[in-house]
Write a protein that holds these residues in place. Sequence first.
Motif, PDB file in Angstrom:
ATOM      1  N   LYS A  26       0.836  -1.210   0.000  1.00 46.00           N
ATOM      2  CA  LYS A  26       0.000   0.000   0.000  1.00 46.00           C
ATOM      3  C   LYS A  26       0.868   1.257   0.000  1.00 46.00           C
ATOM      4  O   LYS A  26       0.577   2.224  -0.698  1.00 46.00           O
ATOM      5  CB  LYS A  26      -0.923  -0.005   1.222  1.00 46.00           C
ATOM      6  N   TYR A  27       1.942   1.232   0.815  1.00 50.33           N
ATOM      7  CA  TYR A  27       2.839   2.390   0.826  1.00 50.33           C
ATOM      8  C   TYR A  27       3.598   2.512  -0.484  1.00 50.33           C
ATOM      9  O   TYR A  27       3.896   3.614  -0.952  1.00 50.33           O
ATOM     10  CB  TYR A  27       3.819   2.281   1.999  1.00 50.33           C
ATOM     11  N   LYS A  40       1.859   4.438  -2.968  1.00 47.71           N
ATOM     12  CA  LYS A  40       1.915   5.888  -2.706  1.00 47.71           C
ATOM     13  C   LYS A  40       3.329   6.441  -2.904  1.00 47.71           C
ATOM     14  O   LYS A  40       3.616   7.570  -2.531  1.00 47.71           O
ATOM     15  CB  LYS A  40       1.473   6.165  -1.267  1.00 47.71           C
ATOM     16  N   ASN A  41       4.214   5.590  -3.458  1.00 45.64           N
ATOM     17  CA  ASN A  41       5.622   5.959  -3.677  1.00 45.64           C
ATOM     18  C   ASN A  41       6.361   6.263  -2.374  1.00 45.64           C
ATOM     19  O   ASN A  41       7.234   7.125  -2.319  1.00 45.64           O
ATOM     20  CB  ASN A  41       5.721   7.173  -4.620  1.00 45.64           C
TER      21      ASN A  41
END
Length: 364
Positions: free
Chosen positions: A197-198, A201-202
């Motif tokens: 998930k992170y 978000k780069n």
Amino acid sequence: MDSTDGKENGGPEGYQLNEIMSGISNILNTLANFMLRLDSQGRQMDELAKEVQGRDGIQERLELVQEQANDTVYSVTEINNSQEIMSREISRLKDYVIKLEFRVNVQEKQILELDLGVEEVDSFHILNLFRLGEKDPTHKRKYPRPICIQFGYKTHKDKVMSRVRVLKEKKSHIRLAVQQPEEIRKKRKRMYDIQKKYSAKNVETKIKGDKLIFTKSGNVYRDKTGTRPTAEEVISGDQVKITVNKGKHIEDNQNRFESHATSVNSYKQVKESLIEILRLPTVSSASHNVYAYRFAGSDGMVHEGSEDDGEHGAGRTLLSAMNDNGIQNALIVVSRWFGNKIGMRRFTHIVDAGLSAGKNTNPS
């Protein structure tokens, strides 16, 4: 002679004097009686005055009695409330002790099953052997793919692991690592999901052990719901204040499954609602209290999480079922009282019971 006879007999004058004296005596008696009557009436007047004065003080005395009665009612109410709180605390403490006893029994069994000695063996019994990962056709891989070996006996594995120190001393390129405990492997699996998930978000992260670390800051990821509720939080005698929907009750081979769900819309509400559900009768006594939650935050993103509570993989399974069935803004807790082993059926029951409670929850 006449005069003498008059004096002896009293004559008219003597008779009149006697009459006067008798009259005076009567008057004195009358006056005495009258005085007695006045005295009696005086005493009656005094008693009447006291009675009147007493009647005038009745209101004050009634007010005092009423005040004392109110104090007594208040005290009785306080005692009743204290007894109710104490009763809830004792009931929840009993549930908590039942679960602690289950955990202690499990740990004692694991300790008894430990084989602390390493026997000498002439040969190894290997059940399975394979390489991990995919082949690299470009041959640019820095290190060869690791080999996973499944031994037939624990003593054989322990014998191999006892030689790790020798390999290090001889600076061998061979590295040995024991399989991590199931709980740590599940936690690492969850960390990988969060890392994805992170990554979307780069945000760069890395997994070290069972921790997710943010590469730039070096900070360690922490679940925003915090740790599981403490015994002090659960055992509190406070009444349950939230609306809780109860799901199916399932029994299988002396195992019992029950579920509860409630609406949530923040991490804070998830933690507070979890404490409230654990305060429900008998819930804290369950061998496992698996939970999962999903809610839409103010940032428009869906926040979610889960906890196995010793039932490895159950939390993620329940969370996946919530996602597949579109259940959002809800916390679901599934309680299992362990009976006998039922294999993978336990996950079916957990999902079935959990969804039955979650679908009845009104999103907030």
